[in-house]
Design a protein around this motif. Structure first.
Motif, PDB file in Angstrom:
ATOM      1  N   MET A  96      -0.590  -3.053  12.127  1.00 26.96           N
ATOM      2  CA  MET A  96      -0.207  -3.187  10.713  1.00 26.96           C
ATOM      3  C   MET A  96       1.290  -2.917  10.574  1.00 26.96           C
ATOM      4  O   MET A  96       1.831  -2.040  11.239  1.00 26.96           O
ATOM      5  CB  MET A  96      -0.977  -2.195   9.842  1.00 26.96           C
ATOM      6  N   CYS A  97       1.944  -3.689   9.724  1.00 29.95           N
ATOM      7  CA  CYS A  97       3.383  -3.525   9.484  1.00 29.95           C
ATOM      8  C   CYS A  97       3.603  -2.884   8.120  1.00 29.95           C
ATOM      9  O   CYS A  97       2.883  -3.181   7.172  1.00 29.95           O
ATOM     10  CB  CYS A  97       4.096  -4.869   9.549  1.00 29.95           C
ATOM     11  N   VAL A 145       6.102  -1.043  12.557  1.00 26.94           N
ATOM     12  CA  VAL A 145       4.753  -1.460  12.920  1.00 26.94           C
ATOM     13  C   VAL A 145       4.014  -0.238  13.453  1.00 26.94           C
ATOM     14  O   VAL A 145       4.594   0.611  14.137  1.00 26.94           O
ATOM     15  CB  VAL A 145       4.770  -2.610  13.962  1.00 26.94           C
ATOM     16  N   LEU A 146       2.741  -0.133  13.122  1.00 29.91           N
ATOM     17  CA  LEU A 146       1.912   0.969  13.594  1.00 29.91           C
ATOM     18  C   LEU A 146       1.413   0.641  14.994  1.00 29.91           C
ATOM     19  O   LEU A 146       0.804  -0.405  15.221  1.00 29.91           O
ATOM     20  CB  LEU A 146       0.734   1.196  12.644  1.00 29.91           C
ATOM     21  N   ALA A 189      -7.510   4.463   2.677  1.00 30.81           N
ATOM     22  CA  ALA A 189      -7.500   3.182   3.389  1.00 30.81           C
ATOM     23  C   ALA A 189      -7.385   3.435   4.895  1.00 30.81           C
ATOM     24  O   ALA A 189      -6.755   4.388   5.335  1.00 30.81           O
ATOM     25  CB  ALA A 189      -6.337   2.321   2.923  1.00 30.81           C
ATOM     26  N   VAL A 190      -8.017   2.589   5.685  1.00 33.38           N
ATOM     27  CA  VAL A 190      -7.981   2.715   7.136  1.00 33.38           C
ATOM     28  C   VAL A 190      -6.716   2.035   7.661  1.00 33.38           C
ATOM     29  O   VAL A 190      -6.443   0.883   7.343  1.00 33.38           O
ATOM     30  CB  VAL A 190      -9.233   2.076   7.771  1.00 33.38           C
ATOM     31  N   MET A 220       0.843  -1.163   0.000  1.00 33.90           N
ATOM     32  CA  MET A 220       0.000   0.000   0.000  1.00 33.90           C
ATOM     33  C   MET A 220       0.890   1.228   0.000  1.00 33.90           C
ATOM     34  O   MET A 220       1.825   1.316   0.779  1.00 33.90           O
ATOM     35  CB  MET A 220      -0.892  -0.067   1.244  1.00 33.90           C
ATOM     36  N   ALA A 221       0.637   2.150  -0.864  1.00 35.49           N
ATOM     37  CA  ALA A 221       1.360   3.412  -0.888  1.00 35.49           C
ATOM     38  C   ALA A 221       0.493   4.456  -0.197  1.00 35.49           C
ATOM     39  O   ALA A 221      -0.622   4.728  -0.635  1.00 35.49           O
ATOM     40  CB  ALA A 221       1.667   3.826  -2.316  1.00 35.49           C
ATOM     41  N   ILE A 222       0.985   4.991   0.903  1.00 34.38           N
ATOM     42  CA  ILE A 222       0.224   6.005   1.636  1.00 34.38           C
ATOM     43  C   ILE A 222       0.603   7.366   1.073  1.00 34.38           C
ATOM     44  O   ILE A 222       1.744   7.793   1.189  1.00 34.38           O
ATOM     45  CB  ILE A 222       0.529   5.929   3.135  1.00 34.38           C
ATOM     46  N   ARG A 223      -0.355   8.007   0.460  1.00 34.03           N
ATOM     47  CA  ARG A 223      -0.117   9.296  -0.189  1.00 34.03           C
ATOM     48  C   ARG A 223      -1.255  10.250   0.144  1.00 34.03           C
ATOM     49  O   ARG A 223      -2.242   9.854   0.748  1.00 34.03           O
ATOM     50  CB  ARG A 223      -0.021   9.116  -1.694  1.00 34.03           C
TER      51      ARG A 223
END
Length: 57
Positions: A15-16, A38-39, A9-10, A1-4
């Motif tokens: 989550m790692c 890790v979050l 997305a939740v 997943m690319a967080i931009r």
């Protein structure tokens, strides 16, 4: 997943992610780093035990 920007997305605790900030310039190339993380309830925690330190010299 690319967080931009505008990412919908939740993200959930546990989550790692493979955090990989990269600076890129067309025609020249890029430089980057990576840190598995890790979050947690308090933010991201490094799984490699390394502390991320960013700066410009």
């Amino acid at each position: 997943m690319a967080i931009r920007r505008n990412h919908d997305a939740v993200l959930e605790e546990g989550m790692c992610f493979h955090i990989s900030p990269v600076l890129y310039q067309d025609g020249i190339g890029c430089v980057g780093a990576s840190m598995p993380s890790v979050l947690t309830a308090n933010g991201f925690e490094s799984l490699s035990g390394d502390e991320a330190v960013f700066g410009v010299k």
